[in-house]
Write an enzyme that holds these catalytic residues in place. Structure first.
Site, PDB file in Angstrom:
ATOM      1  N   LYS A  30       0.813  -1.215   0.000  1.00 35.82           N
ATOM      2  CA  LYS A  30       0.000   0.000   0.000  1.00 35.82           C
ATOM      3  C   LYS A  30       0.848   1.268   0.000  1.00 35.82           C
ATOM      4  O   LYS A  30       0.434   2.302  -0.497  1.00 35.82           O
ATOM      5  CB  LYS A  30      -0.953   0.003   1.200  1.00 35.82           C
ATOM      6  N   GLU A  80     -10.071   6.816   3.465  1.00 34.65           N
ATOM      7  CA  GLU A  80     -11.002   5.926   4.157  1.00 34.65           C
ATOM      8  C   GLU A  80     -10.231   4.663   4.478  1.00 34.65           C
ATOM      9  O   GLU A  80      -9.266   4.322   3.784  1.00 34.65           O
ATOM     10  CB  GLU A  80     -12.202   5.596   3.265  1.00 34.65           C
ATOM     11  N   SER A 134       1.734  -9.783  -0.737  1.00 35.82           N
ATOM     12  CA  SER A 134       1.367  -8.365  -0.622  1.00 35.82           C
ATOM     13  C   SER A 134       1.678  -7.746   0.739  1.00 35.82           C
ATOM     14  O   SER A 134       1.860  -6.530   0.830  1.00 35.82           O
ATOM     15  CB  SER A 134      -0.117  -8.188  -0.941  1.00 35.82           C
TER      16      SER A 134
END
Ligand SMILES: *Cc1c(COP(=O)(O)O)cnc(C)c1O
Length: 414
Positions: free
Chosen positions: A97, A119, A385
């Site tokens: 991310k 969010e 990930s």
């Protein structure tokens, strides 16, 4: 007649459509902000100074390039094709991310914004945004459903320590979809000085395009790294899909090759139980978060709650470009259940000393199943990930966790 991906030459088109998907389903008041964002992104993504700064923050702050690691013990145990891990778990804050939040917060900075909002559901995207906001000395507010605030206390604390304000959203079910709606609504009122950082290849145009561009470094690195190590392309890429950003990041640089691509959705308790997050396998076309794609919805169009042991896959939508890849058949989408993911979580930890995030564990399930069917000269790259430390309590607290046996679940001999 089936559409071919090659029928769509430049994706997305000028209005942000990936074939019939994507677009900008937002109120009039947001259109100027989205157009300004699109112009700024178009400009900066061609600007050598921006690109240089993006790359150097990723290198010196986020720790790129991340390693490509051949999981020898896992591969030998499973038998068949070699399994390689693209180690996004080694990136700063423990997941892919950060690539996207570095890109978007840097863009916000270039646009002269003073404040970013985001969010978050599980808190991972909120933490990544708050981290980069701290790095740039920008104000940061994170919208989070009140139910998620309760469930994700450690990440809430992390965000507060990073200087972010947490805005509790009490509407609806107090979860991610409500936080997204509220963040979009809030942005309408403060577009002048505020930048909205979206966490996946979802949302209105230009977000799906922009997030793909920031994340494609995963696949660019992996392609070069495997070429250096084996002299060739991989045979198969596997990634977990929540909103779809780590998968898109790995897949995109291979889209025009013959490499097979599989996206793994969270099948939760099982696809037939209704308790899952499998938008592409079990959802239908609808509009969520300002874009048209596959969503989980009731017959009268209300967004349904997604369900998965992995908080990061617990999203009732999927990026519009994945919807197109599904329709064209360029990517196959399959499901992995909670139990299968927990089995893969245990197996990788035991055989390689790498504890994967529960999201990434879903991709490992499919990689293990595929490796067994394939000859030893094939290579599979899995997007690892994120790291699994954040999931330890959730995993070990799962019902009958101790009885989940990877050898039985994957049919391996111990
Ligand atoms: C958020 C998250 C995901 C799911 O998001 P995508 O946009 O589908 O990549 C997957 N893995 C990890 C570790 C995450 O934190």
């Amino acid at each position: 007649m089936k559409t071919l991906l090659s029928d769509f030459h430049i994706l997305p088109d000028a209005d942000g459509h990936f074939g019939p998907f994507g677009g900008r389903y937002v109120g009039e008041t947001l259109m100027p902000a989205l157009i300004a964002l699109e112009e700024a992104f178009d400009r900066e993504w061609k600007n050598p100074d921006f690109l240089h700064e993006f790359k150097s923050i990723l290198a010196d702050y986020a720790g790129r390039p991340t390693a490509l690691y051949r999981a020898d013990r896992l591969s030998a145990l499973v038998g068949g094709a070699g399994i390689w891990l693209k180690r996004e778990d080694l990136a700063h804050t423990g997941a892919h991310k950060i690539n996207n939040t570095v890109g978007q917060v840097l863009l916000a900075h270039c646009m002269g914004k003073k404040r970013v909002i985001a969010e978050t559901g599980a808190g991972q995207h909120g933490v990544a945004t708050a981290t980069v906001a701290a790095r740039f000395g920008m104000e940061c507010a994170v919208f989070m459903g009140c139910e998620d605030i309760r469930r994700q206390a450690p990440n809430v604390e992390r965000m507060r320590l990073l200087g972010a304000e947490i805005i509790s959203v009490k509407s609806g079910t107090g979860t991610l979809k409500d936080a997204m709606n509220e963040a979009l609504r809030h942005w309408t009122a403060c577009v002048e000085d505020t930048f909205y950082v979206i966490g996946s290849v979802a949302g209105p145009h230009p977000y799906p395009l922009m997030v793909r561009e920031f994340q494609k470094i995963i696949g660019e690195e992996a392609r070069k790294q495997l070429l250096d190590k084996t002299g060739g392309l991989p045979d198969l890429l596997v990634a977990a899909v929540g909103g779809g950003s780590n998968a898109m990041g790995l897949f995109y640089p291979f889209i025009d090759t013959g490499v097979e691509l599989i996206g793994v959705e969270a099948a939760g308790e099982g696809l037939e139980t209704g308790l899952h997050a499998a938008c592409l396998s079990r959802g239908s076309v609808g509009v969520l978060h300002g874009s048209k794609s596959y969503v989980l919805q009731t017959n009268d169009g209300q967004i349904r709650e997604a369900h998965s042991v992995s908080a990061g896959l617990d999203y009732p939508g999927i990026g519009p470009e994945h919807a197109l890849f599904k329709e064209c058949g360029r990517v196959s989408y399959v499901g992995a259940t909670d139990r299968e993911a927990l089995a893969a979580f245990k197996l990788l930890t035991l055989t390689e000393g790498i504890m994967p995030a529960l999201e990434s564990s879903h991709a490992l399930v499919t990689a293990i199943q595929e490796a067994r069917k394939r000859p030893e000269n094939q290579n599979i790259i899995v997007c690892l990930s994120g790291r699994g430390d954040k999931d330890m309590a959730n995993a070990t607290g799962y019902r009958d966790f101790d009885k989940i046996d990877p050898f039985t679940i994957f049919g391996l001999s111990s």
